[in-house]
Write a protein that holds these residues in place. Structure first.
Motif, PDB file in Angstrom:
ATOM      1  N   ARG A 115     -41.155  -8.623 -30.739  1.00 43.04           N
ATOM      2  CA  ARG A 115     -41.802  -7.375 -30.313  1.00 43.04           C
ATOM      3  C   ARG A 115     -42.346  -7.515 -28.887  1.00 43.04           C
ATOM      4  O   ARG A 115     -42.246  -6.587 -28.086  1.00 43.04           O
ATOM      5  CB  ARG A 115     -42.922  -7.030 -31.296  1.00 43.04           C
ATOM      6  CG  ARG A 115     -43.535  -5.682 -31.053  1.00 43.04           C
ATOM      7  CD  ARG A 115     -44.546  -5.361 -32.132  1.00 43.04           C
ATOM      8  NE  ARG A 115     -45.159  -4.058 -31.890  1.00 43.04           N
ATOM      9  CZ  ARG A 115     -46.231  -3.629 -32.519  1.00 43.04           C
ATOM     10  NH1 ARG A 115     -46.789  -4.374 -33.448  1.00 43.04           N
ATOM     11  NH2 ARG A 115     -46.729  -2.457 -32.243  1.00 43.04           N
ATOM     12  N   GLN A 116     -42.916  -8.686 -28.573  1.00 37.20           N
ATOM     13  CA  GLN A 116     -43.401  -8.926 -27.219  1.00 37.20           C
ATOM     14  C   GLN A 116     -42.243  -8.847 -26.212  1.00 37.20           C
ATOM     15  O   GLN A 116     -42.388  -8.284 -25.129  1.00 37.20           O
ATOM     16  CB  GLN A 116     -44.065 -10.296 -27.113  1.00 37.20           C
ATOM     17  CG  GLN A 116     -45.364 -10.423 -27.873  1.00 37.20           C
ATOM     18  CD  GLN A 116     -45.957 -11.808 -27.733  1.00 37.20           C
ATOM     19  OE1 GLN A 116     -46.023 -12.361 -26.639  1.00 37.20           O
ATOM     20  NE2 GLN A 116     -46.413 -12.378 -28.840  1.00 37.20           N
ATOM     21  N   VAL A 117     -41.098  -9.417 -26.583  1.00 35.91           N
ATOM     22  CA  VAL A 117     -39.925  -9.389 -25.694  1.00 35.91           C
ATOM     23  C   VAL A 117     -39.449  -7.958 -25.493  1.00 35.91           C
ATOM     24  O   VAL A 117     -39.165  -7.536 -24.369  1.00 35.91           O
ATOM     25  CB  VAL A 117     -38.788 -10.285 -26.243  1.00 35.91           C
ATOM     26  CG1 VAL A 117     -37.479 -10.028 -25.519  1.00 35.91           C
ATOM     27  CG2 VAL A 117     -39.183 -11.755 -26.142  1.00 35.91           C
ATOM     28  N   ARG A 118     -39.361  -7.187 -26.576  1.00 37.32           N
ATOM     29  CA  ARG A 118     -38.911  -5.794 -26.453  1.00 37.32           C
ATOM     30  C   ARG A 118     -39.847  -4.992 -25.562  1.00 37.32           C
ATOM     31  O   ARG A 118     -39.394  -4.202 -24.717  1.00 37.32           O
ATOM     32  CB  ARG A 118     -38.784  -5.142 -27.831  1.00 37.32           C
ATOM     33  CG  ARG A 118     -37.625  -5.683 -28.655  1.00 37.32           C
ATOM     34  CD  ARG A 118     -37.344  -4.836 -29.893  1.00 37.32           C
ATOM     35  NE  ARG A 118     -38.491  -4.523 -30.699  1.00 37.32           N
ATOM     36  CZ  ARG A 118     -38.896  -5.207 -31.771  1.00 37.32           C
ATOM     37  NH1 ARG A 118     -38.210  -6.262 -32.167  1.00 37.32           N
ATOM     38  NH2 ARG A 118     -39.946  -4.834 -32.466  1.00 37.32           N
ATOM     39  N   MET A 119     -41.168  -5.191 -25.725  1.00 38.25           N
ATOM     40  CA  MET A 119     -42.143  -4.462 -24.908  1.00 38.25           C
ATOM     41  C   MET A 119     -42.018  -4.854 -23.439  1.00 38.25           C
ATOM     42  O   MET A 119     -42.014  -3.992 -22.554  1.00 38.25           O
ATOM     43  CB  MET A 119     -43.562  -4.739 -25.417  1.00 38.25           C
ATOM     44  CG  MET A 119     -44.629  -4.060 -24.612  1.00 38.25           C
ATOM     45  SD  MET A 119     -44.480  -2.265 -24.751  1.00 38.25           S
ATOM     46  CE  MET A 119     -46.062  -1.773 -24.138  1.00 38.25           C
ATOM     47  N   VAL A 125     -37.634  -2.579 -17.393  1.00 37.17           N
ATOM     48  CA  VAL A 125     -36.533  -1.645 -17.138  1.00 37.17           C
ATOM     49  C   VAL A 125     -37.095  -0.316 -16.618  1.00 37.17           C
ATOM     50  O   VAL A 125     -36.619   0.224 -15.614  1.00 37.17           O
ATOM     51  CB  VAL A 125     -35.679  -1.424 -18.408  1.00 37.17           C
ATOM     52  CG1 VAL A 125     -34.749  -0.233 -18.253  1.00 37.17           C
ATOM     53  CG2 VAL A 125     -34.878  -2.688 -18.719  1.00 37.17           C
ATOM     54  N   LEU A 126     -38.120   0.215 -17.290  1.00 28.34           N
ATOM     55  CA  LEU A 126     -38.734   1.467 -16.828  1.00 28.34           C
ATOM     56  C   LEU A 126     -39.347   1.309 -15.440  1.00 28.34           C
ATOM     57  O   LEU A 126     -39.202   2.193 -14.588  1.00 28.34           O
ATOM     58  CB  LEU A 126     -39.802   1.930 -17.817  1.00 28.34           C
ATOM     59  CG  LEU A 126     -39.290   2.536 -19.117  1.00 28.34           C
ATOM     60  CD1 LEU A 126     -40.449   2.815 -20.068  1.00 28.34           C
ATOM     61  CD2 LEU A 126     -38.495   3.793 -18.851  1.00 28.34           C
ATOM     62  N   LEU A 127     -39.998   0.180 -15.195  1.00 24.15           N
ATOM     63  CA  LEU A 127     -40.591  -0.068 -13.883  1.00 24.15           C
ATOM     64  C   LEU A 127     -39.523  -0.064 -12.788  1.00 24.15           C
ATOM     65  O   LEU A 127     -39.698   0.540 -11.733  1.00 24.15           O
ATOM     66  CB  LEU A 127     -41.337  -1.399 -13.878  1.00 24.15           C
ATOM     67  CG  LEU A 127     -41.950  -1.819 -12.551  1.00 24.15           C
ATOM     68  CD1 LEU A 127     -43.066  -0.859 -12.165  1.00 24.15           C
ATOM     69  CD2 LEU A 127     -42.466  -3.241 -12.642  1.00 24.15           C
ATOM     70  N   GLY A 128     -38.399  -0.726 -13.067  1.00 25.37           N
ATOM     71  CA  GLY A 128     -37.302  -0.745 -12.092  1.00 25.37           C
ATOM     72  C   GLY A 128     -36.753   0.634 -11.804  1.00 25.37           C
ATOM     73  O   GLY A 128     -36.484   0.977 -10.651  1.00 25.37           O
ATOM     74  N   ILE A 145     -32.652  -7.258 -15.937  1.00 27.97           N
ATOM     75  CA  ILE A 145     -33.229  -7.377 -17.281  1.00 27.97           C
ATOM     76  C   ILE A 145     -32.160  -7.090 -18.337  1.00 27.97           C
ATOM     77  O   ILE A 145     -32.049  -7.803 -19.337  1.00 27.97           O
ATOM     78  CB  ILE A 145     -34.440  -6.432 -17.453  1.00 27.97           C
ATOM     79  CG1 ILE A 145     -35.553  -6.809 -16.480  1.00 27.97           C
ATOM     80  CG2 ILE A 145     -34.943  -6.430 -18.888  1.00 27.97           C
ATOM     81  CD1 ILE A 145     -36.097  -8.215 -16.655  1.00 27.97           C
ATOM     82  N   GLY A 146     -31.345  -6.063 -18.128  1.00 25.17           N
ATOM     83  CA  GLY A 146     -30.252  -5.759 -19.060  1.00 25.17           C
ATOM     84  C   GLY A 146     -29.280  -6.924 -19.180  1.00 25.17           C
ATOM     85  O   GLY A 146     -28.857  -7.288 -20.279  1.00 25.17           O
ATOM     86  N   LYS A 162     -39.444 -17.639 -23.921  1.00 23.87           N
ATOM     87  CA  LYS A 162     -39.988 -18.923 -23.473  1.00 23.87           C
ATOM     88  C   LYS A 162     -41.105 -18.716 -22.469  1.00 23.87           C
ATOM     89  O   LYS A 162     -42.115 -19.416 -22.504  1.00 23.87           O
ATOM     90  CB  LYS A 162     -38.874 -19.786 -22.884  1.00 23.87           C
ATOM     91  CG  LYS A 162     -37.917 -20.292 -23.940  1.00 23.87           C
ATOM     92  CD  LYS A 162     -36.782 -21.102 -23.346  1.00 23.87           C
ATOM     93  CE  LYS A 162     -35.812 -21.511 -24.461  1.00 23.87           C
ATOM     94  NZ  LYS A 162     -34.651 -22.208 -23.959  1.00 23.87           N
ATOM     95  N   VAL A 163     -40.948 -17.750 -21.587  1.00 24.78           N
ATOM     96  CA  VAL A 163     -42.000 -17.450 -20.608  1.00 24.78           C
ATOM     97  C   VAL A 163     -43.210 -16.835 -21.304  1.00 24.78           C
ATOM     98  O   VAL A 163     -44.357 -17.231 -21.059  1.00 24.78           O
ATOM     99  CB  VAL A 163     -41.469 -16.521 -19.495  1.00 24.78           C
ATOM    100  CG1 VAL A 163     -42.589 -16.036 -18.594  1.00 24.78           C
ATOM    101  CG2 VAL A 163     -40.399 -17.241 -18.673  1.00 24.78           C
ATOM    102  N   LEU A 164     -42.979 -15.863 -22.191  1.00 27.84           N
ATOM    103  CA  LEU A 164     -44.084 -15.222 -22.900  1.00 27.84           C
ATOM    104  C   LEU A 164     -44.850 -16.221 -23.767  1.00 27.84           C
ATOM    105  O   LEU A 164     -46.060 -16.079 -23.967  1.00 27.84           O
ATOM    106  CB  LEU A 164     -43.562 -14.072 -23.770  1.00 27.84           C
ATOM    107  CG  LEU A 164     -43.037 -12.845 -23.014  1.00 27.84           C
ATOM    108  CD1 LEU A 164     -42.371 -11.877 -23.970  1.00 27.84           C
ATOM    109  CD2 LEU A 164     -44.149 -12.174 -22.236  1.00 27.84           C
ATOM    110  N   ASN A 165     -44.167 -17.229 -24.268  1.00 27.76           N
ATOM    111  CA  ASN A 165     -44.791 -18.256 -25.090  1.00 27.76           C
ATOM    112  C   ASN A 165     -45.869 -19.015 -24.325  1.00 27.76           C
ATOM    113  O   ASN A 165     -46.750 -19.622 -24.916  1.00 27.76           O
ATOM    114  CB  ASN A 165     -43.719 -19.223 -25.599  1.00 27.76           C
ATOM    115  CG  ASN A 165     -43.971 -19.669 -27.001  1.00 27.76           C
ATOM    116  OD1 ASN A 165     -44.747 -19.066 -27.729  1.00 27.76           O
ATOM    117  ND2 ASN A 165     -43.313 -20.730 -27.389  1.00 27.76           N
TER     118      ASN A 165
END
Length: 191
Positions: A115-119, A125-128, A145-146, A162-165
């Motif tokens: 869920r963290q990855v999807r968010m 993607v929206l920011l870009g 990102i895609g 891995k980064v979010l971890n």
């Protein structure tokens, strides 16, 4: 060999199995199956010698939030010669069936890593796309990102996870058992 295990099959065997939870320490602290030991997926290689000894003393079951990370962990353990059980549906299925989760003091809700990855991916993607309105060419962030998501699916790994971890809320809480302390509780551990 990895054998799938349903919640109904796991419940009566909790005292007979060594149950390994491969989620991040933050996810584990937010709620885990009673008796589960936290060995995060990114620490599995370090824990392998202790898990090999534990497997000599009894069966091992692996769990995560939904089954993806536990499947990866089971594959790595199987490659090392350890037979495992994989809880189908993970802690989500466990709690969804009405069974309790242990929540240590100070544990706060943390989103599951997928869920963290999807968010994060969706936000980037929206920011870009929005940034491209002000600065043409920023949409390449969305394309990157895609591309990363496609590679993640193809390789069954996730650099973003891995980064979010590494973020503070996914790290062990103060006073939580260290990996070494957890490994010392495994069957067959030198005491």
């Amino acid at each position: 060999m990895t054998t799938p295990l349903t919640v109904e099959q796991l419940h009566p065997r909790l005292d007979q199995l060594t149950l390994i939870d491969v989620r991040s320490p933050g996810e584990y602290a937010a709620g885990h199956i009673p008796g589960a030991l936290n060995i995060p997926l990114d620490q599995l290689d370090r824990a392998l010698p202790a898990l090999l000894r534990a497997a000599e003393h009894g069966e091992i079951a692996v769990v995560c939030a939904s089954g993806n990370r536990s499947g990866t962990a089971c594959g790595r353990l199987e490659a090392a010669g350890i037979t495992t059980f994989d809880l189908t549906g993970g802690t989500t299925a466990w709690s969804g069936s009405g069974r309790p989760l242990n929540r240590p003091a100070g544990g706060r809700p943390v989103w599951a890593m997928d869920r963290q990855v999807r968010m994060t991916a969706g936000s980037l993607v929206l920011l870009g796309l929005l940034a491209d309105l002000a600065r043409p060419g920023a949409r390449w962030l969305s394309a990157a990102i895609g591309t990363g998501l496609v590679l993640s699916a193809v390789t069954n790994s996730c650099a973003m996870a891995k980064v979010l971890n590494l973020l503070p809320y996914n790290r062990p809480r103060p006073g939580a058992p260290t990996l070494d302390a957890t490994l010392a509780t495994l069957p067959g551990a030198a005491r």
